[in-house]
Design an enzyme around this catalytic site. Structure first.
Site, PDB file in Angstrom:
ATOM      1  N   GLY A  14       0.779  -1.228   0.000  1.00  0.00           N
ATOM      2  CA  GLY A  14       0.000   0.000   0.000  1.00  0.00           C
ATOM      3  C   GLY A  14       0.809   1.275   0.000  1.00  0.00           C
ATOM      4  N   LYS A  64     -16.057 -15.032 -11.048  1.00  0.00           N
ATOM      5  CA  LYS A  64     -15.614 -13.639 -11.125  1.00  0.00           C
ATOM      6  C   LYS A  64     -16.806 -12.709 -11.369  1.00  0.00           C
ATOM      7  CE  LYS A  64     -11.828 -11.221 -13.084  1.00  0.00           C
ATOM      8  NZ  LYS A  64     -10.475 -11.569 -13.361  1.00  0.00           N
ATOM      9  N   MET A  89      -3.609  -7.358  -7.747  1.00  0.00           N
ATOM     10  CA  MET A  89      -2.978  -8.408  -8.542  1.00  0.00           C
ATOM     11  C   MET A  89      -3.971  -9.261  -9.345  1.00  0.00           C
ATOM     12  SD  MET A  89       0.072  -7.688  -7.968  1.00  0.00           S
ATOM     13  CE  MET A  89       1.004  -9.060  -8.621  1.00  0.00           C
ATOM     14  N   ILE A  91      -6.892  -9.593 -12.624  1.00  0.00           N
ATOM     15  CA  ILE A  91      -7.347  -8.991 -13.879  1.00  0.00           C
ATOM     16  C   ILE A  91      -8.789  -8.509 -13.681  1.00  0.00           C
ATOM     17  CG2 ILE A  91      -7.888  -9.454 -16.316  1.00  0.00           C
ATOM     18  CD1 ILE A  91      -5.614 -11.484 -16.269  1.00  0.00           C
ATOM     19  N   ASN A 106      -4.438   2.167 -13.813  1.00  0.00           N
ATOM     20  CA  ASN A 106      -3.475   1.306 -13.117  1.00  0.00           C
ATOM     21  C   ASN A 106      -2.087   1.947 -13.150  1.00  0.00           C
ATOM     22  OD1 ASN A 106      -2.454  -1.127 -11.907  1.00  0.00           O
ATOM     23  ND2 ASN A 106      -1.706  -1.774 -13.918  1.00  0.00           N
ATOM     24  N   HIS A 108       1.988   0.756 -13.151  1.00  0.00           N
ATOM     25  CA  HIS A 108       2.813  -0.436 -13.390  1.00  0.00           C
ATOM     26  C   HIS A 108       4.291  -0.034 -13.371  1.00  0.00           C
ATOM     27  CE1 HIS A 108       3.690  -4.455 -14.882  1.00  0.00           C
ATOM     28  NE2 HIS A 108       4.586  -3.895 -15.662  1.00  0.00           N
TER      29      HIS A 108
HETATM   30  C1  GRF Z   1       3.666  -0.967  -7.441  1.00  0.00           C
HETATM   31  O1  GRF Z   1       4.987  -1.124  -7.865  1.00  0.00           O
HETATM   32  C2  GRF Z   1       2.735  -0.828  -8.611  1.00  0.00           C
HETATM   33  O2  GRF Z   1       3.341  -0.228  -9.708  1.00  0.00           O
HETATM   34  C3  GRF Z   1       2.400  -2.263  -8.932  1.00  0.00           C
HETATM   35  O3  GRF Z   1       2.311  -2.885  -7.685  1.00  0.00           O
HETATM   36  C4  GRF Z   1       3.153  -2.225  -6.742  1.00  0.00           C
HETATM   37  C5  GRF Z   1       2.330  -1.916  -5.535  1.00  0.00           C
HETATM   38  O4  GRF Z   1       3.121  -1.454  -4.494  1.00  0.00           O
HETATM   39  N1  GRF Z   1       1.211  -2.367  -9.740  1.00  0.00           N
HETATM   40  P1  GRF Z   1       2.466  -0.828  -3.189  1.00  0.00           P
HETATM   41  O5  GRF Z   1       1.560  -1.878  -2.574  1.00  0.00           O
HETATM   42  O6  GRF Z   1       1.719   0.397  -3.598  1.00  0.00           O
HETATM   43  O7  GRF Z   1       3.631  -0.520  -2.298  1.00  0.00           O
END
Ligand code: GRF
Length: 189
Positions: A14, A64, A89, A91, A106, A108
Site C-alpha cells: 500500500g 468472477k 494483482m 485482472i 493502473n 505499473h
Molecule cells: C507498485 O509497484 C505498482 O506499480 C504495482 O504494484 C506495486 C504496488 O506497491 N502495480 P504498493 O503496494 O503500492 O507498495
C-alpha cells in the site's frame, strides 16, 4: 472544491495508496479501499487513514462475474466514480470494466509495453536494460495493455540491486500517480 469519490484497489503493502492519501490538494476523496487479500499490509493503512476497507476473498464466490457484481454494488453504494489500481494483482473482468468504462486506471513499474505482468522490476533488472520506469495507464481486458496516460523513466546502474532499483521506482510512482490523478480529474470536471 468538490471532490470526486474514488476507490483504490490494492493487494500489497500500500505504498501507492499512502502516497495518494498524503498528496496535497488531490481532487479525489478515497471513499473505499478494496483489497482481495486478507491480512495485506494495505488494510492497516486504510484504517490509519480512516478509509472504509472492503476486504473480499474472491475464492468465496462461485465466479468472477458474481464477485464483480458484488463489488459494483459496493462501489455504487459508496458513490465511487473512479477506480485507481495500486498493486491489485487481479485482472479486472468485463463487468467491472463495463461499469466504470474509461475510469479505471493502473500503475505499473516498467515502461510498458516492456515488462508487463508480475515482477516487472525483477524482469528489468535481470534483462540488464539501462532504462526502465513507471507507466500509468487505463485498464482494458489485457494484462497491462490499456492506453498509456503517462510514463516516467528510471535509469538502471550497473551496481543496482533489485532492491535499489525498486526504491527509485517507488519514489517515481509516489509522485507520478497523484500527478496523473490530478490531471485526469481536472480534465473531467
Ligand atoms: C507498485 O509497484 C505498482 O506499480 C504495482 O504494484 C506495486 C504496488 O506497491 N502495480 P504498493 O503496494 O503500492 O507498495
Amino acid at each position: 472544491m468538490k471532490k470526486t469519490k474514488a476507490a483504490v484497489f490494492a493487494s500489497g503493502t500500500g505504498s501507492n495508496f499512502q502516497a495518494i492519501m498524503e498528496a496535497d490538494d488531490l481532487p479525489i476523496e478515497v471513499a473505499l479501499l478494496v483489497c482481495d487479500k486478507p491480512g495485506a499490509t494495505v488494510i492497516k493503512k486504510g484504517e490509519q487513514f480512516d478509509v472504509p476497507v472492503l476486504n473480499f476473498e474472491p475464492k468465496a464466490y462461485a465466479s468472477k462475474a458474481i464477485y464483480e457484481q458484488k463489488l459494483i454494488e459496493e462501489l455504487d453504494k459508496a458513490g465511487v466514480e473512479w477506480i485507481f489500481l495500486a498493486g491489485y494483482m487481479r485482472i479486472v473482468g468485463t463487468d467491472l470494466l463495463g461499469a466504470f468504462e474509461g475510469r479505471i486506471v493502473n500503475i505499473h513499474p516498467s515502461l510498458l509495453p516492456a515488462f508487463p505482468g508480475k515482477n516487472a522490476i525483477g524482469q528489468a533488472h535481470q534483462a540488464g536494460v539501462d532504462t526502465t520506469g513507471v507507466t500509468v495507464h487505463f485498464i482494458d481486458e489485457g494484462i497491462d495493455t490499456g492506453p498509456i496516460i503517462a510514463q516516467e523513466s528510471v535509469e538502471l546502474f550497473p551496481e543496482d540491486t533489485e532492491e535499489m532499483l525498486k526504491k527509485r521506482i517507488q519514489q517515481v510512482e509516489h509522485n507520478l500517480y497523484p500527478a496523473v490523478i490530478r490531471q485526469l480529474l481536472d480534465q473531467n470536471t
